[in-house]
Structure formats: C-alpha cells, structure tokens
Scaffold this motif. Structure first.
Motif, short mmCIF file in Angstrom:
data_model
loop_
_atom_site.label_atom_id
_atom_site.label_comp_id
_atom_site.label_asym_id
_atom_site.label_seq_id
_atom_site.Cartn_x
_atom_site.Cartn_y
_atom_site.Cartn_z
N SER A 181 39.06 12.74 79.86
CA SER A 181 38.45 12.63 78.53
C SER A 181 39.44 13.01 77.44
O SER A 181 39.52 12.35 76.39
CB SER A 181 37.22 13.55 78.43
N ILE A 182 40.20 14.08 77.69
CA ILE A 182 41.22 14.51 76.72
C ILE A 182 42.25 13.41 76.51
O ILE A 182 42.59 13.04 75.38
CB ILE A 182 41.90 15.81 77.19
N SER A 183 42.76 12.89 77.63
CA SER A 183 43.80 11.85 77.57
C SER A 183 43.30 10.60 76.84
O SER A 183 43.99 10.04 75.98
CB SER A 183 44.25 11.49 78.99
N THR A 184 42.10 10.18 77.19
CA THR A 184 41.54 8.96 76.59
C THR A 184 41.36 9.13 75.09
O THR A 184 41.72 8.25 74.29
CB THR A 184 40.20 8.60 77.24
N ARG A 185 40.81 10.26 74.68
CA ARG A 185 40.59 10.48 73.24
C ARG A 185 41.90 10.56 72.46
O ARG A 185 42.03 10.01 71.37
CB ARG A 185 39.78 11.77 73.02
N ILE A 186 42.88 11.28 73.03
CA ILE A 186 44.17 11.43 72.32
C ILE A 186 44.85 10.08 72.16
O ILE A 186 45.30 9.72 71.07
CB ILE A 186 45.09 12.42 73.07
N THR A 187 44.93 9.31 73.24
CA THR A 187 45.63 8.02 73.17
C THR A 187 44.86 6.99 72.36
O THR A 187 45.46 6.13 71.70
CB THR A 187 45.92 7.47 74.58
N ASN A 188 43.53 7.07 72.36
CA ASN A 188 42.74 6.15 71.53
C ASN A 188 42.79 6.51 70.06
O ASN A 188 42.82 5.64 69.18
CB ASN A 188 41.28 6.12 71.99
N THR A 189 42.79 7.81 69.78
CA THR A 189 42.81 8.27 68.39
C THR A 189 44.16 8.02 67.73
O THR A 189 44.23 7.71 66.54
CB THR A 189 42.48 9.78 68.32
N MET A 190 45.23 8.16 68.50
CA MET A 190 46.59 8.01 67.95
C MET A 190 47.34 6.90 68.68
O MET A 190 48.43 7.11 69.22
CB MET A 190 47.33 9.35 68.03
N LYS A 191 46.74 5.71 68.69
CA LYS A 191 47.28 4.58 69.45
C LYS A 191 48.72 4.25 69.10
O LYS A 191 49.51 3.88 69.97
CB LYS A 191 46.41 3.35 69.22
N GLU A 192 49.06 4.34 67.84
CA GLU A 192 50.41 3.95 67.42
C GLU A 192 51.42 5.08 67.55
O GLU A 192 52.60 4.88 67.31
CB GLU A 192 50.37 3.45 65.97
#
Length: 315
Positions: free
Chosen positions: A284-295
């Motif tokens: 969940s942490i990984s998914t949120r971080i990478t989705n929130t800061m995609k670029e």
C-alpha cells in the motif's frame, strides 16, 4: 526505578532557582523539546519564550500542528519562518556531518536573534542522553553529531540549560505521561528534520518529495495499526536516495528516484530492530508513493537493518 513525578518536582524547583531573568527554548514539537518546554514553563511562566523554527524541512502540516499544540499547553511561543536561510546555507552540501553542523549553527543564530528581541540570556534545549553520547567527545566516538550538541557553535552567546540531559527516551515519555501531554507517544523526529532524510543536497524539490513520501508512509502504517493488522512501530519514515533507476510508466521508459521506507522498534534509541511490517502494508505504501509522485519516484524499498550495525536515521 525512575520516578517521573519526583523528576518533575525536582526540575521545576531547580530551574526556578538556577535560571534568573528570561530564557528561550528551542521547541520543535517533538517529545523531548515539548516536555522540556512544559517543565520550564511551569518554573518560569512568561519569562520563557518557546521558539519554533520553520526550517523548510518540517513534515507535512507540522508547523500548524505545533503552533496549536503549544497554545493548548499555555506555553508562551513564537513561530519563526527561516526556511530561506536554511536552504541557502545548505546549498551544495551533501555530507551528513556538515549538514548537521550547519543546521546546528543556524539554529543558534536564529535563537540568538530572537533572544535579543526577548532580552533573554539563557537557551533551554531538550537534549537527552543519546544525543550527547552519539555526538562523541572524550573517549566516545562520534556516531553522528546531533545538531543540538555537535552542531553548537563555540562562540554561542547564550547560557545553555538542558533539564533532560541525563534521561533516555523511555524516561522522557514517562515524564510526558505524568504531565498528561499529547506528545507522550509521538514518534521521534530528528532535529535536522527532513534535511537528513534527503541523501544528498536538500533542495526544495527533494525535500518536497521526501515530505510527501514520509506523510504517506506514516498514514499507511498508522491506518494498519489502527485496524489491528500490525503493532505501531517506535519510529517510521521515508528516505529519498540520491540515485535514479529505470522504470516504466504505461509503455514509456521512466527514470525516477528511489524511496526507502524505514520502521524500527526501540526503547531508548541506543539500539533498535527493524519492524516486521506486513507485506500488504508495504504494498500500500509503495503503490501510493509511486502513484502520487509518478513523474518523480518509480521505486520503493524497505530497510531491514537493525541498529547496530545501522543507525535509526540514514544520516
């Protein structure tokens, strides 16, 4: 056996006898400095001014939260925005020891300015035993210079007062509980703040990335603990690494930063073991971080190292 109430009574009496005139205290909103502010405020009242310095390296929402908390405690305080000074002072600085010393020196200069306005001659700090032990001196090796010890300038004009100097973190928490303070169970946060959670130069961009990553890691871990999926660790946060790696966004090659998540269990900060966070929480942490800061971020890793051999913070 440590007696928190006895310690409170002794320190309030001692501070009242020893500290004449006016004093300022460095108040970060963490357990140590807030307990210290509450103790000294009991002894000195309005002769104490708590200074919260917004360095630009604080966690998401931290400045507003600390301002409100100090008001609820009835502590005379002032918020000082010195973020431009700190970013300028750390421009091009990557070495962690230099960061800590620059931050420590800059804190004192800000406090000296505020002390002059308040006509204070004392500086109160929430220094605790691990701070000066790890900062070295005498026969002790320097593990890392704590900004409130190893970073203090030699020409400081203020007299230093450290009521918690001989306590360990678990004892400080006992004092906070005895004082019925809301910060009693708050996780530790380093004095240099997010500047040492950016591996490399702490720029406004890099600090913004790690601030968001820290907020996400904290929220997901606290949510999982509240749901009974895991025990809340002693300390938990994110670190921005100074390397980029290849990733994929859709069908496009991406070149983004790596975030390391760190969570540990400890009693006194002198040793720690990594927290066994469930994989679903890490996901969940990984998914949120990478989705929130995609670029910006395309990779998240979890640190499974104890202290020793590692320290709790990465710098």
């Amino acid at each position: 056996m440590f007696d928190a109430q006895k310690f409170i009574d002794q320190q309030v009496k001692k501070i009242g006898e020893d500290v004449k005139g006016r004093a300022i205290i460095a108040a970060s909103g963490g357990v140590d400095s807030t307990v210290c502010a509450a103790l000294v405020s009991r002894a000195m009242g309005d002769r104490l001014l708590a200074i919260y310095v917004d360095t630009g390296f604080m966690r998401k929402g931290e400045t507003a939260n600390v301002d409100k908390m100090l008001s609820r405690l009835g502590v005379n305080h002032r918020v000082v925005d010195a973020s431009d000074e700190y970013f300028d002072a750390l421009k091009g600085v990557t070495d962690p020891e230099r960061k800590r010393k620059i931050i420590g020196e800059k804190f004192i200069r800000v406090f000296e300015r505020e002390a002059k306005k308040f006509d204070a001659s004392y500086l109160v700090q929430g220094t605790i035993a691990p701070d000066w032990i790890e900062s070295g001196g005498g026969l002790r090796d320097t593990i890392k210079s704590h900004h409130n010890v190893g970073g203090l300038p030699a020409d400081m004009n203020l007299k230093l007062v450290e009521p918690l100097r001989d306590l360990y973190k678990d004892e400080v928490r006992k004092v906070a509980r005895a004082l019925k303070m809301e910060v009693a169970e708050k996780q530790p946060f380093p004095g240099p703040a997010l500047a040492i959670r950016v591996m490399g130069e702490p720029t406004r961009e890099s600090v913004a990335i790690v601030r968001e990553a820290c907020a996400i890691a904290e929220e997901e871990i606290e949510k999982a603990a509240a749901a009974g999926k895991m025990k809340l660790p002693w300390q938990y946060f994110a670190v921005l690494l100074p390397v980029r790696s290849v990733g994929v966004q859709g069908d496009i090659r991406a070149y983004g930063y790596t975030i390391a998540v760190r969570a540990v269990d400890s009693v006194d900060a002198m040793s720690a073991v990594y927290a066994k966070i469930p994989h679903e929480v890490l996901e969940s942490i990984s998914t949120r971080i990478t989705n929130t800061m995609k670029e910006k971020v395309n990779r998240v890793v979890y640190d499974i190292t104890d202290k020793p051999p590692a320290t709790i913070e990465w710098e």
